[in-house]
Scaffold this motif. Structure first.
Motif, PDB file in Angstrom:
ATOM      1  N   ARG A  46      50.134 101.146  48.156  1.00  0.00           N
ATOM      2  CA  ARG A  46      50.619 101.894  46.993  1.00  0.00           C
ATOM      3  C   ARG A  46      50.498 103.385  47.261  1.00  0.00           C
ATOM      4  N   LEU A  47      51.637 104.068  47.152  1.00  0.00           N
ATOM      5  CA  LEU A  47      51.699 105.511  47.310  1.00  0.00           C
ATOM      6  C   LEU A  47      52.153 106.127  45.998  1.00  0.00           C
ATOM      7  N   SER A  48      51.756 107.367  45.736  1.00  0.00           N
ATOM      8  CA  SER A  48      52.194 108.041  44.511  1.00  0.00           C
ATOM      9  C   SER A  48      52.940 109.319  44.859  1.00  0.00           C
ATOM     10  N   VAL A  49      53.912 109.659  44.007  1.00  0.00           N
ATOM     11  CA  VAL A  49      54.733 110.859  44.185  1.00  0.00           C
ATOM     12  C   VAL A  49      54.786 111.606  42.856  1.00  0.00           C
ATOM     13  N   PRO A  50      55.097 112.901  42.863  1.00  0.00           N
ATOM     14  CA  PRO A  50      55.071 113.668  41.611  1.00  0.00           C
ATOM     15  C   PRO A  50      56.278 113.473  40.711  1.00  0.00           C
ATOM     16  N   THR A  51      57.431 113.034  41.256  1.00  0.00           N
ATOM     17  CA  THR A  51      58.636 112.914  40.442  1.00  0.00           C
ATOM     18  C   THR A  51      59.366 111.613  40.717  1.00  0.00           C
ATOM     19  N   ARG A  52      60.141 111.165  39.722  1.00  0.00           N
ATOM     20  CA  ARG A  52      60.922 109.938  39.877  1.00  0.00           C
ATOM     21  C   ARG A  52      62.040 110.128  40.902  1.00  0.00           C
ATOM     22  N   PHE A  53      62.586 111.325  40.976  1.00  0.00           N
ATOM     23  CA  PHE A  53      63.618 111.606  41.975  1.00  0.00           C
ATOM     24  C   PHE A  53      63.088 111.361  43.379  1.00  0.00           C
ATOM     25  N   LEU A  54      61.882 111.859  43.654  1.00  0.00           N
ATOM     26  CA  LEU A  54      61.289 111.679  44.970  1.00  0.00           C
ATOM     27  C   LEU A  54      61.018 110.207  45.248  1.00  0.00           C
ATOM     28  N   LYS A  55      60.571 109.486  44.245  1.00  0.00           N
ATOM     29  CA  LYS A  55      60.341 108.054  44.404  1.00  0.00           C
ATOM     30  C   LYS A  55      61.631 107.338  44.808  1.00  0.00           C
ATOM     31  N   ASN A  56      62.726 107.601  44.090  1.00  0.00           N
ATOM     32  CA  ASN A  56      63.994 106.930  44.388  1.00  0.00           C
ATOM     33  C   ASN A  56      64.514 107.307  45.770  1.00  0.00           C
ATOM     34  N   ILE A  77      50.900  94.234  56.409  1.00  0.00           N
ATOM     35  CA  ILE A  77      51.585  95.038  55.397  1.00  0.00           C
ATOM     36  C   ILE A  77      53.080  94.727  55.417  1.00  0.00           C
ATOM     37  N   ASN A  78      53.621  94.354  54.242  1.00  0.00           N
ATOM     38  CA  ASN A  78      55.043  94.026  54.127  1.00  0.00           C
ATOM     39  C   ASN A  78      55.764  94.830  53.054  1.00  0.00           C
ATOM     40  N   ARG A  79      55.008  95.530  52.187  1.00  0.00           N
ATOM     41  CA  ARG A  79      55.634  96.221  51.069  1.00  0.00           C
ATOM     42  C   ARG A  79      55.038  97.608  50.877  1.00  0.00           C
ATOM     43  N   ILE A  80      55.897  98.527  50.432  1.00  0.00           N
ATOM     44  CA  ILE A  80      55.450  99.848  50.006  1.00  0.00           C
ATOM     45  C   ILE A  80      55.785  99.989  48.523  1.00  0.00           C
ATOM     46  N   GLU A  81      54.773 100.218  47.712  1.00  0.00           N
ATOM     47  CA  GLU A  81      54.984 100.410  46.277  1.00  0.00           C
ATOM     48  C   GLU A  81      54.817 101.889  45.947  1.00  0.00           C
ATOM     49  N   LEU A  82      55.829 102.465  45.321  1.00  0.00           N
ATOM     50  CA  LEU A  82      55.798 103.884  44.965  1.00  0.00           C
ATOM     51  C   LEU A  82      55.632 104.033  43.453  1.00  0.00           C
ATOM     52  N   THR A  83      54.683 104.844  43.041  1.00  0.00           N
ATOM     53  CA  THR A  83      54.486 105.120  41.623  1.00  0.00           C
ATOM     54  C   THR A  83      54.631 106.619  41.387  1.00  0.00           C
ATOM     55  N   VAL A  84      54.930 106.967  40.151  1.00  0.00           N
ATOM     56  CA  VAL A  84      55.102 108.373  39.777  1.00  0.00           C
ATOM     57  C   VAL A  84      53.836 108.850  39.087  1.00  0.00           C
ATOM     58  N   ARG A  85      53.207 109.863  39.650  1.00  0.00           N
ATOM     59  CA  ARG A  85      51.988 110.381  39.057  1.00  0.00           C
ATOM     60  C   ARG A  85      52.277 110.980  37.689  1.00  0.00           C
ATOM     61  N   GLY A  86      51.405 110.666  36.710  1.00  0.00           N
ATOM     62  CA  GLY A  86      51.559 111.236  35.377  1.00  0.00           C
ATOM     63  C   GLY A  86      52.464 110.438  34.472  1.00  0.00           C
ATOM     64  N   ALA A  87      53.124 109.383  35.005  1.00  0.00           N
ATOM     65  CA  ALA A  87      53.966 108.551  34.138  1.00  0.00           C
ATOM     66  C   ALA A  87      53.060 107.704  33.266  1.00  0.00           C
ATOM     67  N   LEU A  88      53.295 107.726  31.959  1.00  0.00           N
ATOM     68  CA  LEU A  88      52.403 107.066  31.018  1.00  0.00           C
ATOM     69  C   LEU A  88      53.044 105.814  30.447  1.00  0.00           C
ATOM     70  N   ARG A  89      52.252 104.756  30.381  1.00  0.00           N
ATOM     71  CA  ARG A  89      52.718 103.543  29.703  1.00  0.00           C
ATOM     72  C   ARG A  89      52.392 103.681  28.229  1.00  0.00           C
ATOM     73  N   PRO A  90      53.384 103.582  27.321  1.00  0.00           N
ATOM     74  CA  PRO A  90      53.094 103.718  25.884  1.00  0.00           C
ATOM     75  C   PRO A  90      52.207 102.598  25.386  1.00  0.00           C
ATOM     76  N   ARG A  91      51.219 102.951  24.594  1.00  0.00           N
ATOM     77  CA  ARG A  91      50.342 101.940  24.019  1.00  0.00           C
ATOM     78  C   ARG A  91      51.021 101.297  22.822  1.00  0.00           C
ATOM     79  N   GLN A  92      50.685 100.039  22.587  1.00  0.00           N
ATOM     80  CA  GLN A  92      51.249  99.336  21.443  1.00  0.00           C
ATOM     81  C   GLN A  92      50.471  99.711  20.188  1.00  0.00           C
TER      82      GLN A  92
END
Length: 487
Positions: A46-56, A77-92
């Motif tokens: 799992r790697l993280s990037v600052p923006t969604r554009f960079l992730k894509n 290792i077979n997969r690379i997962e990219l996440t966007v730093r600071g992206a928030l999941r809305p709470r229910q």
């Protein structure tokens, strides 16, 4: 410290080295300069990037290449997962239950320079804007609550020295809530020197007194909060922001775009009218920050403006001692001989982050191989951070690379014809250092900087030379850049 994550970080360092060779320095800096390794679990990294554009972009163009390079380090290792730093999941928000009252709201995904454990706000790619538009007031308030601050970034874990004592004292005063002394504090320094650590320490300290604190990054403000203010939740968000006692804004240099700048200025003005305090941090002085309009720049400059200078040997040694002491609490057998600590403090000079990175590598090797930390191990493990040997020939390209990294600009920007204030100073500094360190002629340097005339280079050299004589901070910054070029 997690041994697995430390080992993964060590693998990531080797993968980045191969990427730099395969892609070239410019492409690597553009696409992987701000990519962080988060964890390796099972067959995935799992790697993280600052923006969604960079992730894509990385997913579309470099994912197979990344998997191939990681397989050299770990065959399963077979997969690379990219996440966007600071992206928030809305709470229910459950029916009939009011949202939690605002306490401390950390709206940022970037770890502090003295932190071993990056903190993130939620799932990759989550967007709060539809949630705000659909669920209204309760979700809006919950949105501002954000994620938890990193509990390790406190005043107790901050290494204080001559270069940062004034900034530390000012932040402590603000965190204590002493009204009528400091209302606006602006901190600036190069990257990795401790701005984020101080801001988070202030937020944690202020929370103890029950004050309402909002910690956010400029990028979050620009890409999330400004669009949210255009939704039906606008009145609630505005009212919630008026209740903030202490606002902390990190990485202000990343605030771009007229709309974001206008909204930021309005927010500051609104908070200034209330009994609020504001701490801002950026990588340059306010007069060089194009992200603030002239009116707001003037108001900021009327507050307290404090620079944090480059770390000296004593402070670097103190930082190492604090980190070694922290590691010993959980791993009593871990130790770093005095000569190794002295070696690191003397020659790992670029930033406090590199100091901790050096210690993390030694810790990982010690835990995984059970070898004691020795000078021989340190020299082998830290060769890319510590470079001691015969003087090497300095190239203009080396200088451009160091200056671009220091000022967070691209080489294309540095060589462009753009005359934006945020680019002019780094360009002039790079020209000046090229003149004093390479012995190249003015026309030669001009050709390396986008085919500029030699008179342009001469003007830059004279201007920076004059500034170094009048301003101690500029002289210190130039000396730091020279050391980085030599390292």
């Amino acid at each position: 410290m997690q041994v697995q994550n430390l080992a993964g970080s060590d693998q990531w360092d080797r993968v980045k080295k191969e990427l730099r060779i395969e892609l070239g320095e410019d492409a690597f800096s553009n696409w992987f300069g701000r990519v962080n390794h988060e964890e390796t679990t099972g067959d995935a990294v799992r790697l993280s990037v600052p923006t969604r554009f960079l992730k894509n972009w990385i997913q579309s163009n470099y994912e197979k290449q990344l998997v191939g390079l990681w397989k050299r380090e770990q065959v399963d290792i077979n997969r690379i997962e990219l996440t966007v730093r600071g992206a928030l999941r809305p709470r229910q928000v459950k029916a009939g239950i009011s949202p939690k009252p605002m306490t401390v709201r950390r709206i940022s995904g970037r770890p502090g320079p003295f932190s071993s454990t990056p903190q993130f706000g939620g799932a990759a790619g989550a967007s709060m804007i539809p949630c705000l538009a659909d669920t209204g007031e309760e979700a809006a308030l919950d949105f501002l609550n954000g994620a938890a601050l990193n509990p390790k970034l406190t005043f107790d874990t901050f290494a204080e020295g001559a270069s940062n004592s004034l900034a530390c004292a000012a932040v402590r005063q603000m965190a204590a809530g002493h009204q009528g002394t400091l209302d606006i504090l602006y901190i600036h320094s190069s990257t990795g020197i401790g701005k984020t650590h101080l801001l988070q320490a202030a937020a944690l300290e202020a929370r103890k007194t029950g004050r309402h604190v909002a910690y956010l990054s400029a990028e979050f403000f620009m890409y999330h909060l400004v669009p949210a203010l255009r939704t039906p939740a606008f009145p609630v968000l505005r009212q919630a922001m008026r209740s903030i006692d202490l606002l902390l804004v990190d990485d202000l240099q990343f605030l771009h775009g007229k709309q974001a700048q206008d909204e930021f200025s309005k927010t500051l003005e609104m908070l200034m009218e209330a009994p609020s305090q504001i701490i801002m941090a950026a990588d340059r002085p306010p007069e060089q920050l194009d992200t603030l309009c002239e009116r707001m720049r003037s108001r900021v400059q009327k507050g307290e403006v404090v620079s944090i200078q480059a770390t000296d040997y004593a402070l670097r040694h103190d930082i190492l001692e604090k980190r070694i002491s922290t590691a010993r609490r959980t791993h009593p057998g871990f130790s770093v001989p005095d000569d190794v600590a002295d070696h690191i403090a003397r020659y790992v000079i670029s930033s406090a982050r590199d100091l901790e990175g050096a210690l993390n590598r030694l810790f990982a090797h010690n835990q995984l191989t059970k070898q004691p930390v020795t000078m021989d191990l340190a020299e082998k493990t830290l060769h890319d951070l510590v470079r001691i040997g015969e003087p090497r020939s300095i190239k203009v390209e080396d200088i451009q690379q160091v200056v671009c990294k220091h000022f967070s600009v691209t080489k294309a920007d540095l060589l462009s014809a753009c005359r934006a204030r945020v680019l002019v100073r780094p360009r002039q500094i790079a020209m000046y250092i090229a003149k004093v360190m390479t012995g190249r002629s003015l026309p030669e340097i001009g050709r390396r900087f986008g085919n500029r005339d030699h008179t342009t280079v001469l003007h830059a050299v004279r201007k920076i030379e004059a500034m170094t004589k009048k301003e101690a901070a500029v002289a210190q910054e130039i000396e730091l850049l020279k050391r980085l070029v030599h390292s």
